[in-house]
Scaffold this active site. Structure first.
Site, short mmCIF file in Angstrom:
data_model
loop_
_atom_site.label_atom_id
_atom_site.label_comp_id
_atom_site.label_asym_id
_atom_site.label_seq_id
_atom_site.Cartn_x
_atom_site.Cartn_y
_atom_site.Cartn_z
N ARG A 14 4.30 2.28 0.18
CA ARG A 14 2.85 2.15 0.40
C ARG A 14 2.19 3.20 -0.48
NH1 ARG A 14 -0.58 1.25 5.84
NH2 ARG A 14 0.20 -0.81 5.34
N HIS A 40 -1.39 -6.57 -0.74
CA HIS A 40 -0.67 -6.31 0.51
C HIS A 40 0.12 -7.58 0.85
CE1 HIS A 40 0.57 -4.46 4.07
NE2 HIS A 40 -0.58 -4.32 4.73
N GLN A 95 1.62 -8.34 4.44
CA GLN A 95 0.63 -8.73 5.44
C GLN A 95 0.35 -10.22 5.35
OE1 GLN A 95 -1.01 -6.82 7.94
NE2 GLN A 95 -1.53 -8.89 8.57
N ASP A 118 -11.17 -7.94 7.14
CA ASP A 118 -10.46 -6.67 6.97
C ASP A 118 -11.53 -5.57 6.92
OD1 ASP A 118 -8.60 -4.67 6.35
OD2 ASP A 118 -8.42 -5.24 4.23
N CYS A 133 -6.15 -8.10 9.74
CA CYS A 133 -4.83 -7.49 9.50
C CYS A 133 -4.61 -6.24 10.33
CB CYS A 133 -4.68 -7.19 8.01
SG CYS A 133 -5.93 -6.04 7.41
N ARG A 138 4.26 -9.69 11.49
CA ARG A 138 4.72 -8.81 10.41
C ARG A 138 6.23 -8.58 10.57
NH1 ARG A 138 1.32 -5.22 7.85
NH2 ARG A 138 3.20 -4.73 6.66
#
Ligand code: CP
Ligand code: NVA
Length: 311
Positions: free
Chosen positions: A108, A135, A138, A230, A270, A298
Protein backbone atom coordinates in the site's frame (compact mmCIF):
# COMPACT_ATOMS: atom_id res chain seq x y z
CA UNK A 1 -6.58 -20.97 -16.27
CA UNK A 2 -4.99 -21.53 -12.84
CA UNK A 3 -1.44 -21.58 -14.23
CA UNK A 4 -1.96 -18.25 -16.00
CA UNK A 5 -2.03 -16.43 -12.65
CA UNK A 6 0.94 -18.17 -11.13
CA UNK A 7 3.69 -15.71 -10.28
CA UNK A 8 1.84 -12.74 -11.80
CA UNK A 9 1.72 -9.24 -10.28
CA UNK A 10 -1.68 -7.73 -9.50
CA UNK A 11 -1.32 -3.97 -9.89
CA UNK A 12 -4.26 -2.91 -12.05
CA UNK A 13 -7.40 -4.81 -13.13
CA UNK A 14 -6.75 -3.61 -16.68
CA UNK A 15 -3.75 -5.99 -16.84
CA UNK A 16 -6.14 -8.97 -16.77
CA UNK A 17 -8.65 -10.42 -19.23
CA UNK A 18 -12.39 -10.76 -18.62
CA UNK A 19 -11.95 -14.55 -18.41
CA UNK A 20 -9.24 -14.19 -15.78
CA UNK A 21 -11.33 -11.85 -13.61
CA UNK A 22 -14.34 -14.17 -13.96
CA UNK A 23 -12.14 -17.07 -12.93
CA UNK A 24 -10.94 -15.29 -9.78
CA UNK A 25 -14.56 -14.48 -8.89
CA UNK A 26 -15.71 -18.08 -9.42
CA UNK A 27 -12.78 -19.29 -7.28
CA UNK A 28 -13.77 -16.76 -4.59
CA UNK A 29 -17.36 -18.06 -4.56
CA UNK A 30 -16.10 -21.60 -4.18
CA UNK A 31 -13.65 -20.70 -1.38
CA UNK A 32 -16.36 -18.73 0.45
CA UNK A 33 -18.67 -21.79 0.37
CA UNK A 34 -15.89 -24.04 1.59
CA UNK A 35 -15.16 -21.65 4.48
CA UNK A 36 -18.86 -21.63 5.40
CA UNK A 37 -18.99 -25.43 5.69
CA UNK A 38 -15.89 -25.31 7.87
CA UNK A 39 -13.51 -27.00 5.45
CA UNK A 40 -9.86 -26.49 6.33
CA UNK A 41 -7.60 -25.73 3.39
CA UNK A 42 -3.85 -26.14 3.06
CA UNK A 43 -3.48 -24.62 -0.42
CA UNK A 44 -0.75 -22.19 0.66
CA UNK A 45 0.98 -24.26 3.32
CA UNK A 46 4.57 -23.06 3.66
CA UNK A 47 3.90 -19.86 1.66
CA UNK A 48 4.48 -16.41 3.09
CA UNK A 49 3.16 -12.97 2.19
CA UNK A 50 4.79 -9.69 3.30
CA UNK A 51 2.41 -6.74 3.74
CA UNK A 52 4.07 -3.34 3.28
CA UNK A 53 2.03 -0.32 4.38
CA UNK A 54 2.90 3.33 3.82
CA UNK A 55 -0.65 4.30 4.89
CA UNK A 56 -3.14 3.05 7.52
CA UNK A 57 -5.50 0.15 6.90
CA UNK A 58 -8.14 -2.03 8.55
CA UNK A 59 -9.79 -4.10 5.80
CA UNK A 60 -6.73 -4.62 3.59
CA UNK A 61 -4.46 -5.73 6.40
CA UNK A 62 -6.97 -7.98 8.15
CA UNK A 63 -8.32 -9.54 4.95
CA UNK A 64 -4.86 -10.37 3.60
CA UNK A 65 -3.64 -11.75 6.92
CA UNK A 66 -6.79 -13.86 7.39
CA UNK A 67 -6.70 -15.01 3.77
CA UNK A 68 -3.17 -16.38 4.21
CA UNK A 69 -4.04 -17.98 7.57
CA UNK A 70 -7.19 -19.64 6.20
CA UNK A 71 -5.21 -21.09 3.29
CA UNK A 72 -2.57 -22.51 5.63
CA UNK A 73 0.09 -19.91 4.84
CA UNK A 74 1.50 -17.07 6.90
CA UNK A 75 1.97 -13.32 6.61
CA UNK A 76 3.96 -10.55 8.21
CA UNK A 77 2.99 -6.90 8.36
CA UNK A 78 5.46 -4.03 8.03
CA UNK A 79 4.20 -0.53 8.81
CA UNK A 80 5.41 2.85 7.51
CA UNK A 81 8.03 3.30 10.23
CA UNK A 82 9.62 -0.10 9.68
CA UNK A 83 10.73 -0.20 6.06
CA UNK A 84 11.12 3.40 4.90
CA UNK A 85 10.54 2.38 1.30
CA UNK A 86 12.59 4.66 -0.95
CA UNK A 87 13.80 6.64 2.09
CA UNK A 88 15.74 4.33 4.39
CA UNK A 89 16.39 2.05 1.45
CA UNK A 90 15.94 2.07 -2.34
CA UNK A 91 12.70 0.48 -3.52
CA UNK A 92 14.59 -1.95 -5.76
CA UNK A 93 16.76 -3.14 -2.87
CA UNK A 94 13.68 -3.79 -0.75
CA UNK A 95 12.19 -5.78 -3.62
CA UNK A 96 15.29 -7.86 -4.23
CA UNK A 97 15.72 -8.71 -0.54
CA UNK A 98 12.07 -9.61 0.02
CA UNK A 99 12.15 -11.92 -3.01
CA UNK A 100 14.76 -14.05 -1.20
CA UNK A 101 12.68 -14.37 1.96
CA UNK A 102 8.95 -14.45 1.17
CA UNK A 103 6.74 -15.70 -1.68
CA UNK A 104 4.73 -12.55 -2.45
CA UNK A 105 4.45 -8.91 -1.42
CA UNK A 106 1.40 -6.72 -0.96
CA UNK A 107 2.13 -2.98 -1.04
CA UNK A 108 0.00 0.00 0.00
CA UNK A 109 1.79 3.09 -1.24
CA UNK A 110 1.35 6.80 -1.91
CA UNK A 111 2.77 6.73 -5.40
CA UNK A 112 1.73 4.13 -7.99
CA UNK A 113 5.23 4.40 -9.49
CA UNK A 114 6.59 2.86 -6.28
CA UNK A 115 4.41 -0.20 -6.90
CA UNK A 116 5.58 -0.37 -10.52
CA UNK A 117 9.22 -0.05 -9.44
CA UNK A 118 8.87 -2.70 -6.74
CA UNK A 119 7.22 -5.08 -9.21
CA UNK A 120 10.00 -4.45 -11.72
CA UNK A 121 12.81 -5.39 -9.37
CA UNK A 122 11.08 -7.98 -7.21
CA UNK A 123 11.09 -11.47 -8.70
CA UNK A 124 8.04 -12.54 -6.73
CA UNK A 125 4.42 -11.39 -7.27
CA UNK A 126 3.58 -7.86 -6.11
CA UNK A 127 -0.05 -7.08 -5.23
CA UNK A 128 -1.30 -3.50 -5.17
CA UNK A 129 -3.13 -2.98 -1.87
CA UNK A 130 -3.92 0.66 -2.85
CA UNK A 131 -1.90 3.36 -4.55
CA UNK A 132 -2.83 6.94 -5.46
CA UNK A 133 -3.92 5.59 -8.86
CA UNK A 134 -5.62 2.23 -8.25
CA UNK A 135 -7.20 -0.06 -5.67
CA UNK A 136 -7.74 -3.26 -7.66
CA UNK A 137 -8.25 -5.59 -4.67
CA UNK A 138 -11.16 -3.44 -3.49
CA UNK A 139 -12.94 -3.52 -6.85
CA UNK A 140 -12.33 -7.26 -7.15
CA UNK A 141 -14.22 -7.74 -3.86
CA UNK A 142 -16.87 -5.27 -5.05
CA UNK A 143 -17.42 -7.20 -8.29
CA UNK A 144 -17.91 -10.33 -6.20
CA UNK A 145 -20.47 -8.49 -4.07
CA UNK A 146 -22.42 -7.27 -7.13
CA UNK A 147 -22.32 -10.77 -8.63
CA UNK A 148 -23.73 -12.23 -5.41
CA UNK A 149 -26.45 -9.61 -5.01
CA UNK A 150 -27.55 -9.23 -8.64
CA UNK A 151 -26.56 -12.64 -10.08
CA UNK A 152 -24.53 -10.89 -12.80
CA UNK A 153 -22.15 -7.99 -13.40
CA UNK A 154 -22.71 -7.18 -17.06
CA UNK A 155 -25.73 -4.97 -17.62
CA UNK A 156 -25.92 -3.86 -13.97
CA UNK A 157 -26.19 -0.04 -13.91
CA UNK A 158 -23.39 1.21 -11.65
CA UNK A 159 -22.92 4.86 -10.73
CA UNK A 160 -19.67 6.07 -9.15
CA UNK A 161 -20.43 9.25 -7.18
CA UNK A 162 -17.67 11.48 -5.82
CA UNK A 163 -13.97 11.91 -6.39
CA UNK A 164 -12.25 10.74 -9.60
CA UNK A 165 -9.77 8.86 -7.40
CA UNK A 166 -8.05 5.47 -7.10
CA UNK A 167 -11.37 3.67 -6.61
CA UNK A 168 -12.94 5.42 -9.58
CA UNK A 169 -9.88 4.46 -11.66
CA UNK A 170 -10.14 0.81 -10.68
CA UNK A 171 -13.81 0.86 -11.70
CA UNK A 172 -12.75 2.32 -15.04
CA UNK A 173 -10.12 -0.44 -15.41
CA UNK A 174 -12.78 -3.04 -14.60
CA UNK A 175 -14.99 -1.50 -17.26
CA UNK A 176 -12.16 -1.56 -19.83
CA UNK A 177 -11.94 -5.32 -19.34
CA UNK A 178 -15.50 -6.40 -18.53
CA UNK A 179 -17.57 -3.81 -20.43
CA UNK A 180 -19.63 -2.42 -17.55
CA UNK A 181 -22.63 -0.10 -17.65
CA UNK A 182 -20.81 2.58 -15.67
CA UNK A 183 -21.79 6.19 -15.00
CA UNK A 184 -19.33 8.52 -13.28
CA UNK A 185 -20.32 11.77 -11.62
CA UNK A 186 -17.69 14.03 -10.01
CA UNK A 187 -17.41 17.74 -9.29
CA UNK A 188 -15.70 19.96 -11.86
CA UNK A 189 -11.93 19.71 -11.40
CA UNK A 190 -12.09 16.28 -9.72
CA UNK A 191 -12.66 14.13 -12.79
CA UNK A 192 -10.70 10.88 -13.19
CA UNK A 193 -7.25 10.69 -14.75
CA UNK A 194 -7.76 11.44 -18.49
CA UNK A 195 -5.57 8.54 -19.72
CA UNK A 196 -7.48 5.98 -17.65
CA UNK A 197 -10.80 7.54 -18.70
CA UNK A 198 -9.91 7.54 -22.40
CA UNK A 199 -8.84 3.92 -22.33
CA UNK A 200 -12.11 2.95 -20.63
CA UNK A 201 -14.08 5.11 -23.07
CA UNK A 202 -12.60 3.21 -26.04
CA UNK A 203 -12.66 -0.30 -24.56
CA UNK A 204 -15.99 -0.32 -22.65
CA UNK A 205 -18.25 -0.32 -25.76
CA UNK A 206 -15.97 -2.87 -27.48
CA UNK A 207 -16.67 -5.19 -24.51
CA UNK A 208 -20.42 -4.58 -24.75
CA UNK A 209 -20.74 -1.96 -22.01
CA UNK A 210 -21.57 1.73 -21.78
CA UNK A 211 -19.48 4.42 -20.09
CA UNK A 212 -21.01 7.82 -19.34
CA UNK A 213 -19.93 10.98 -17.51
CA UNK A 214 -22.75 13.04 -16.03
CA UNK A 215 -21.83 16.18 -14.07
CA UNK A 216 -25.15 16.42 -12.20
CA UNK A 217 -25.31 13.71 -9.48
CA UNK A 218 -29.11 13.96 -9.24
CA UNK A 219 -29.37 13.14 -12.95
CA UNK A 220 -26.57 10.55 -12.89
CA UNK A 221 -28.21 8.26 -10.34
CA UNK A 222 -31.59 8.00 -12.09
CA UNK A 223 -32.44 4.34 -12.80
CA UNK A 224 -29.22 2.97 -11.29
CA UNK A 225 -28.91 -0.49 -9.71
CA UNK A 226 -25.80 0.41 -7.68
CA UNK A 227 -24.58 3.70 -6.23
CA UNK A 228 -20.92 3.54 -5.28
CA UNK A 229 -19.12 6.19 -3.28
CA UNK A 230 -15.81 6.76 -1.55
CA UNK A 231 -14.24 9.46 0.64
CA UNK A 232 -13.97 12.98 -0.79
CA UNK A 233 -10.43 13.26 0.56
CA UNK A 234 -8.19 10.26 0.00
CA UNK A 235 -5.22 9.43 2.22
CA UNK A 236 -2.35 11.76 1.36
CA UNK A 237 -4.61 14.66 0.31
CA UNK A 238 -5.63 15.80 3.79
CA UNK A 239 -4.50 19.41 3.15
CA UNK A 240 -7.37 19.71 0.59
CA UNK A 241 -10.08 18.58 3.02
CA UNK A 242 -11.75 21.96 3.64
CA UNK A 243 -11.91 22.88 -0.05
CA UNK A 244 -13.26 19.45 -0.93
CA UNK A 245 -16.00 19.52 1.73
CA UNK A 246 -17.42 22.62 0.02
CA UNK A 247 -17.05 21.46 -3.59
CA UNK A 248 -18.31 17.91 -3.03
CA UNK A 249 -21.42 18.81 -0.97
CA UNK A 250 -23.90 18.21 -3.87
CA UNK A 251 -22.34 14.74 -4.31
CA UNK A 252 -23.27 13.49 -0.84
CA UNK A 253 -25.04 10.12 -0.92
CA UNK A 254 -28.06 11.01 1.20
CA UNK A 255 -31.75 10.18 1.19
CA UNK A 256 -32.50 12.95 -1.31
CA UNK A 257 -30.00 11.49 -3.81
CA UNK A 258 -31.34 7.97 -3.24
CA UNK A 259 -34.89 9.18 -3.88
CA UNK A 260 -33.76 10.32 -7.35
CA UNK A 261 -32.90 6.75 -8.36
CA UNK A 262 -36.60 5.98 -8.71
CA UNK A 263 -36.30 2.31 -7.70
CA UNK A 264 -34.52 0.04 -5.22
CA UNK A 265 -30.80 0.55 -5.33
CA UNK A 266 -27.75 -1.01 -3.68
CA UNK A 267 -25.42 1.46 -1.95
CA UNK A 268 -21.74 0.59 -1.82
CA UNK A 269 -18.80 2.25 -0.08
CA UNK A 270 -15.30 0.78 0.09
CA UNK A 271 -14.92 2.13 3.65
CA UNK A 272 -13.59 3.74 5.77
CA UNK A 273 -16.57 6.11 5.44
CA UNK A 274 -16.47 9.73 6.52
CA UNK A 275 -20.05 9.74 7.81
CA UNK A 276 -21.71 13.13 7.30
CA UNK A 277 -19.46 13.92 4.33
CA UNK A 278 -19.78 11.60 1.30
CA UNK A 279 -22.50 9.48 2.95
CA UNK A 280 -25.05 10.10 5.69
CA UNK A 281 -25.68 7.84 8.67
CA UNK A 282 -29.20 7.18 7.37
CA UNK A 283 -27.91 5.76 4.09
CA UNK A 284 -24.84 4.00 5.50
CA UNK A 285 -26.98 2.21 8.11
CA UNK A 286 -30.11 2.01 5.94
CA UNK A 287 -31.75 -0.87 4.10
CA UNK A 288 -29.98 -0.29 0.76
CA UNK A 289 -26.45 -0.33 2.17
CA UNK A 290 -24.36 -3.44 1.44
CA UNK A 291 -21.10 -1.92 2.70
CA UNK A 292 -20.37 -4.58 5.32
CA UNK A 293 -20.96 -7.46 2.86
CA UNK A 294 -18.62 -5.61 0.56
CA UNK A 295 -15.94 -5.38 3.26
CA UNK A 296 -16.28 -9.11 4.00
CA UNK A 297 -15.82 -9.96 0.34
CA UNK A 298 -12.35 -8.44 0.38
CA UNK A 299 -11.36 -11.58 2.28
CA UNK A 300 -12.92 -14.04 -0.16
CA UNK A 301 -11.77 -12.28 -3.33
CA UNK A 302 -8.20 -11.92 -2.08
CA UNK A 303 -8.13 -15.53 -0.93
CA UNK A 304 -8.92 -16.55 -4.48
CA UNK A 305 -6.31 -14.18 -5.84
CA UNK A 306 -3.61 -15.49 -3.48
CA UNK A 307 -4.54 -19.13 -4.13
CA UNK A 308 -4.22 -18.56 -7.88
CA UNK A 309 -1.05 -16.47 -7.77
CA UNK A 310 0.78 -18.60 -5.18
CA UNK A 311 -0.98 -21.96 -5.23
N1 CP B 1 -11.26 -0.33 1.76
C1 CP B 1 -10.02 -0.43 2.28
O1 CP B 1 -9.02 -0.64 1.58
O2 CP B 1 -9.97 -0.30 3.62
P1 CP B 1 -8.65 -0.08 4.49
O3 CP B 1 -8.08 1.25 4.11
O4 CP B 1 -9.11 -0.13 5.91
O5 CP B 1 -7.69 -1.19 4.17
N1 NVA C 1 -9.81 6.62 -1.89
C1 NVA C 1 -9.52 6.18 -0.55
C2 NVA C 1 -9.74 4.71 -0.43
C3 NVA C 1 -9.51 4.15 0.95
C4 NVA C 1 -9.72 2.67 1.00
C5 NVA C 1 -8.08 6.55 -0.19
O1 NVA C 1 -7.20 6.41 -1.04
O2 NVA C 1 -7.86 7.01 0.93
Amino acid sequence: MRWMFRGKDFLDLADFSAEEIQYVLQTAISLKRRLMIGERLHTLEGKTLALLFEKPSLRTRVSFEMAMAQLGGSSLCLGPQEVGLGKREAVKDVGKVLARMVDAVMLRTFDHNTALELARFCEIPVINGLSDLHHPCQVLGDLLTILEKKGKIKGVEICFVGDGNNLCHSWLSASSVLGLNLTVTTPEGFQPNPDIWEKAEVLTPLRGGRLRFEPDPLVAVKGMDVIYTDVWTSMGRESETEERIVKFRPFQVNEELISRVGKEVLVMHCMPAHRGQEITDEVMDGPFSICIDQAENRLHAQKALLALILG
